[in-house]
Design a protein around this motif. Structure first.
Motif, PDB file in Angstrom:
ATOM      1  N   ALA A 162       0.815  -1.215   0.000  1.00  0.00           N
ATOM      2  CA  ALA A 162       0.000   0.000   0.000  1.00  0.00           C
ATOM      3  C   ALA A 162       0.847   1.262   0.000  1.00  0.00           C
ATOM      4  CB  ALA A 162      -0.941   0.000   1.205  1.00  0.00           C
ATOM      5  N   HIS A 163       2.069   1.187   0.533  1.00  0.00           N
ATOM      6  CA  HIS A 163       2.905   2.379   0.676  1.00  0.00           C
ATOM      7  C   HIS A 163       4.083   2.428  -0.289  1.00  0.00           C
ATOM      8  CE1 HIS A 163       0.702   2.486   4.512  1.00  0.00           C
ATOM      9  NE2 HIS A 163       0.840   3.786   4.385  1.00  0.00           N
ATOM     10  N   ASP A 164       4.242   1.420  -1.144  1.00  0.00           N
ATOM     11  CA  ASP A 164       5.421   1.388  -2.010  1.00  0.00           C
ATOM     12  C   ASP A 164       5.038   1.122  -3.465  1.00  0.00           C
ATOM     13  OD1 ASP A 164       7.788  -0.078  -3.385  1.00  0.00           O
ATOM     14  OD2 ASP A 164       8.694   0.863  -1.628  1.00  0.00           O
ATOM     15  N   LYS A 165       5.195   2.131  -4.306  1.00  0.00           N
ATOM     16  CA  LYS A 165       4.792   2.008  -5.712  1.00  0.00           C
ATOM     17  C   LYS A 165       5.626   0.969  -6.457  1.00  0.00           C
ATOM     18  CE  LYS A 165       3.748   4.594  -9.879  1.00  0.00           C
ATOM     19  NZ  LYS A 165       3.604   5.903 -10.495  1.00  0.00           N
ATOM     20  N   ALA A 166       6.921   0.899  -6.191  1.00  0.00           N
ATOM     21  CA  ALA A 166       7.771  -0.083  -6.878  1.00  0.00           C
ATOM     22  C   ALA A 166       7.314  -1.507  -6.571  1.00  0.00           C
ATOM     23  CB  ALA A 166       9.232   0.113  -6.481  1.00  0.00           C
ATOM     24  N   TYR A 220      -4.372 -15.072  -4.558  1.00  0.00           N
ATOM     25  CA  TYR A 220      -3.461 -14.317  -3.693  1.00  0.00           C
ATOM     26  C   TYR A 220      -2.100 -14.998  -3.611  1.00  0.00           C
ATOM     27  CZ  TYR A 220      -1.658 -11.782   0.326  1.00  0.00           C
ATOM     28  OH  TYR A 220      -0.876 -11.025   1.161  1.00  0.00           O
ATOM     29  N   THR A 221      -2.079 -16.336  -3.693  1.00  0.00           N
ATOM     30  CA  THR A 221      -0.794 -17.047  -3.625  1.00  0.00           C
ATOM     31  C   THR A 221       0.134 -16.635  -4.767  1.00  0.00           C
ATOM     32  OG1 THR A 221      -1.796 -18.919  -4.785  1.00  0.00           O
ATOM     33  CG2 THR A 221      -1.663 -19.060  -2.373  1.00  0.00           C
ATOM     34  N   ALA A 222      -0.426 -16.246  -5.916  1.00  0.00           N
ATOM     35  CA  ALA A 222       0.408 -15.781  -7.033  1.00  0.00           C
ATOM     36  C   ALA A 222       1.180 -14.527  -6.644  1.00  0.00           C
ATOM     37  CB  ALA A 222      -0.453 -15.505  -8.262  1.00  0.00           C
ATOM     38  N   LEU A 223       0.635 -13.769  -5.722  1.00  0.00           N
ATOM     39  CA  LEU A 223       1.285 -12.559  -5.227  1.00  0.00           C
ATOM     40  C   LEU A 223       2.202 -12.881  -4.048  1.00  0.00           C
ATOM     41  CD1 LEU A 223       1.429  -9.408  -5.218  1.00  0.00           C
ATOM     42  CD2 LEU A 223      -0.480  -9.470  -3.612  1.00  0.00           C
ATOM     43  N   SER A 224       1.652 -13.547  -3.047  1.00  0.00           N
ATOM     44  CA  SER A 224       2.401 -13.774  -1.800  1.00  0.00           C
ATOM     45  C   SER A 224       3.570 -14.735  -1.967  1.00  0.00           C
ATOM     46  CB  SER A 224       1.464 -14.275  -0.703  1.00  0.00           C
ATOM     47  OG  SER A 224       0.929 -15.538  -1.051  1.00  0.00           O
ATOM     48  N   GLN A 225       3.524 -15.606  -2.995  1.00  0.00           N
ATOM     49  CA  GLN A 225       4.609 -16.565  -3.201  1.00  0.00           C
ATOM     50  C   GLN A 225       5.530 -16.169  -4.349  1.00  0.00           C
ATOM     51  OE1 GLN A 225       2.768 -20.454  -3.468  1.00  0.00           O
ATOM     52  NE2 GLN A 225       1.994 -20.311  -1.398  1.00  0.00           N
ATOM     53  N   SER A 226       5.308 -14.996  -4.913  1.00  0.00           N
ATOM     54  CA  SER A 226       6.180 -14.512  -5.986  1.00  0.00           C
ATOM     55  C   SER A 226       7.494 -14.010  -5.392  1.00  0.00           C
ATOM     56  CB  SER A 226       5.486 -13.374  -6.744  1.00  0.00           C
ATOM     57  OG  SER A 226       6.430 -12.662  -7.522  1.00  0.00           O
ATOM     58  N   GLN A 227       8.597 -14.610  -5.824  1.00  0.00           N
ATOM     59  CA  GLN A 227       9.900 -14.213  -5.307  1.00  0.00           C
ATOM     60  C   GLN A 227      10.222 -12.773  -5.678  1.00  0.00           C
ATOM     61  OE1 GLN A 227      11.366 -16.550  -3.310  1.00  0.00           O
ATOM     62  NE2 GLN A 227      12.619 -14.843  -2.668  1.00  0.00           N
ATOM     63  N   ALA A 228       9.845 -12.352  -6.887  1.00  0.00           N
ATOM     64  CA  ALA A 228      10.114 -10.976  -7.326  1.00  0.00           C
ATOM     65  C   ALA A 228       9.378  -9.968  -6.447  1.00  0.00           C
ATOM     66  CB  ALA A 228       9.696 -10.802  -8.789  1.00  0.00           C
ATOM     67  N   VAL A 229       8.106 -10.258  -6.150  1.00  0.00           N
ATOM     68  CA  VAL A 229       7.320  -9.338  -5.315  1.00  0.00           C
ATOM     69  C   VAL A 229       7.835  -9.357  -3.883  1.00  0.00           C
ATOM     70  CG1 VAL A 229       5.028  -8.825  -4.407  1.00  0.00           C
ATOM     71  CG2 VAL A 229       5.286  -9.546  -6.792  1.00  0.00           C
ATOM     72  N   THR A 230       8.073 -10.542  -3.356  1.00  0.00           N
ATOM     73  CA  THR A 230       8.561 -10.663  -1.976  1.00  0.00           C
ATOM     74  C   THR A 230       9.872  -9.910  -1.795  1.00  0.00           C
ATOM     75  OG1 THR A 230       7.482 -12.802  -1.745  1.00  0.00           O
ATOM     76  CG2 THR A 230       9.201 -12.303  -0.159  1.00  0.00           C
ATOM     77  N   ASN A 231      10.785 -10.048  -2.754  1.00  0.00           N
ATOM     78  CA  ASN A 231      12.064  -9.322  -2.668  1.00  0.00           C
ATOM     79  C   ASN A 231      11.845  -7.814  -2.674  1.00  0.00           C
ATOM     80  OD1 ASN A 231      13.582 -11.652  -2.535  1.00  0.00           O
ATOM     81  ND2 ASN A 231      14.029 -11.699  -4.721  1.00  0.00           N
ATOM     82  N   LYS A 232      10.975  -7.324  -3.571  1.00  0.00           N
ATOM     83  CA  LYS A 232      10.686  -5.884  -3.628  1.00  0.00           C
ATOM     84  C   LYS A 232      10.092  -5.391  -2.314  1.00  0.00           C
ATOM     85  CE  LYS A 232      11.286  -3.663  -7.582  1.00  0.00           C
ATOM     86  NZ  LYS A 232      12.506  -2.928  -7.730  1.00  0.00           N
ATOM     87  N   VAL A 233       9.130  -6.164  -1.785  1.00  0.00           N
ATOM     88  CA  VAL A 233       8.455  -5.769  -0.547  1.00  0.00           C
ATOM     89  C   VAL A 233       9.443  -5.719   0.611  1.00  0.00           C
ATOM     90  CG1 VAL A 233       6.777  -6.562   1.178  1.00  0.00           C
ATOM     91  CG2 VAL A 233       6.130  -6.482  -1.230  1.00  0.00           C
ATOM     92  N   GLN A 234      10.251  -6.770   0.760  1.00  0.00           N
ATOM     93  CA  GLN A 234      11.162  -6.843   1.906  1.00  0.00           C
ATOM     94  C   GLN A 234      12.320  -5.855   1.821  1.00  0.00           C
ATOM     95  OE1 GLN A 234      12.104 -11.026   2.168  1.00  0.00           O
ATOM     96  NE2 GLN A 234      10.207 -11.468   3.252  1.00  0.00           N
ATOM     97  N   ARG A 235      12.622  -5.390   0.612  1.00  0.00           N
ATOM     98  CA  ARG A 235      13.701  -4.405   0.454  1.00  0.00           C
ATOM     99  C   ARG A 235      13.161  -2.982   0.375  1.00  0.00           C
ATOM    100  NH1 ARG A 235      16.697  -8.225  -3.777  1.00  0.00           N
ATOM    101  NH2 ARG A 235      17.816  -9.476  -2.252  1.00  0.00           N
ATOM    102  N   SER A 236      11.865  -2.853   0.485  1.00  0.00           N
ATOM    103  CA  SER A 236      11.230  -1.548   0.371  1.00  0.00           C
ATOM    104  C   SER A 236      11.581  -0.644   1.548  1.00  0.00           C
ATOM    105  CB  SER A 236       9.706  -1.729   0.314  1.00  0.00           C
ATOM    106  OG  SER A 236       9.046  -0.506   0.493  1.00  0.00           O
ATOM    107  N   ALA A 237      11.685   0.630   1.267  1.00  0.00           N
ATOM    108  CA  ALA A 237      11.867   1.617   2.340  1.00  0.00           C
ATOM    109  C   ALA A 237      10.632   1.665   3.237  1.00  0.00           C
ATOM    110  CB  ALA A 237      12.130   2.989   1.739  1.00  0.00           C
TER     111      ALA A 237
END
Length: 197
Positions: A31-35, A80-97
Motif C-alpha cells: 500500500a505504501h510502495d509504488k515499486a 493471492y498465492t500468485a502474489l504472496s509466493q512470488s519471489q520478485a514481489v517478496t524481494n521488492k516488498v522486503q527491500r522496500s523503504a
C-alpha cells in the motif's frame, strides 16, 4: 512475558499472531510502495488478488492497493498465492523503504485484537478480509487457552472467593476472543448454511 498457560498453547498463540502480523506487514508495504505494486502488477494496469478462504480481495493498481469484499472494478483476477509466493514481489516488498513503516503500522493495527482499542479495531476491521483466516486460527487458540484457564480460575474462586492472578488473564483473553470473532466473521465457512437431506 510468560503466560499462565501450557507452553504449546503459548507457542500456538504466538504463531497465530505472527501470521497475522506478517500478512498485514506485506499488504501494508504494498500500500505504501509504488515499486512493490508495480512488481505485483507485472506489466498489468490493475489486478485483483483473491484471498484464500475469504470473500476478500487485494486490489492493486499503480497508484494504490486496497482490501475489499468484492472485485468491484472487475480487475483481472489472480489467486493471492500468485502474489504472496512470488519471489520478485517478496524481494521488492522486503527491500522496500516502506517495510519498516509497514511493520509499525501492522503492530498498531494488531492492537485492535490484543487491546480494547477502538481506533485500532476500526483500522483492523477495514483490513479484515486480508487477515480473517489467521484471526480465525487465533480465535481457536484463544478458546483452547480459556478452556485451560477456566478450571484453575474456578478452583481459585472456590478456595479464596476470587480468581486471583488468573482473573485478569482470563478476562483479557475473553476480550481478545470477542474481538477476533468479530474480525473473522467474514470467513465463507462461517456463513455456510446447514442443509439437511
Amino acid at each position: 512475558m510468560r503466560l499462565p498457560i501450557e507452553n504449546d498453547l503459548q507457542v500456538k498463540m504466538s504463531e497465530a499472531l505472527a501470521g497475522i502480523h506478517a500478512q498485514l506487514r506485506f499488504a501494508l508495504t504494498l500500500a505504501h510502495d509504488k515499486a512493490a505494486r508495480l512488481a505485483a502488477l507485472d506489466g498489468e494496469p490493475a489486478l485483483a488478488f483473491k484471498l484464500a478462504h475469504s470473500d476478500g480481495w487485494l486490489l492493486i493498481d499503480a497508484p494504490s492497493s486496497t482490501v475489499a469484499r468484492t472485485n468491484g472494478p472487475r480487475h483481472p483476477e489472480r489467486p493471492y498465492t500468485a502474489l504472496s509466493q512470488s519471489q520478485a514481489v517478496t524481494n521488492k516488498v522486503q527491500r522496500s523503504a516502506s517495510w519498516s513503516k509497514a511493520d509499525t503500522l501492522a503492530e498498531r493495527a494488531m492492537q485492535g485484537i490484543l487491546a480494547n482499542d477502538r481506533a485500532a479495531f476500526q483500522n483492523l476491521l477495514a483490513l479484515a478480509p486480508l487477515v480473517e483466516t489467521q484471526v480465525y486460527s487465533f480465535a481457536a487458540r484463544l478458546i483452547e487457552i480459556l478452556d485451560a484457564l477456566r478450571p484453575r480460575a474456578q478452583t481459585a474462586i472456590a478456595t479464596d472467593g476470587h480468581s486471583g492472578a488468573l482473573g485478569p488473564y482470563y478476562w483479557r483473553f475473553a476480550g481478545m476472543l470477542g474481538r477476533a470473532t468479530l474480525l473473522s466473521g467474514g470467513i465463507m465457512s462461517w456463513g455456510t448454511p446447514f442443509i439437511s437431506a
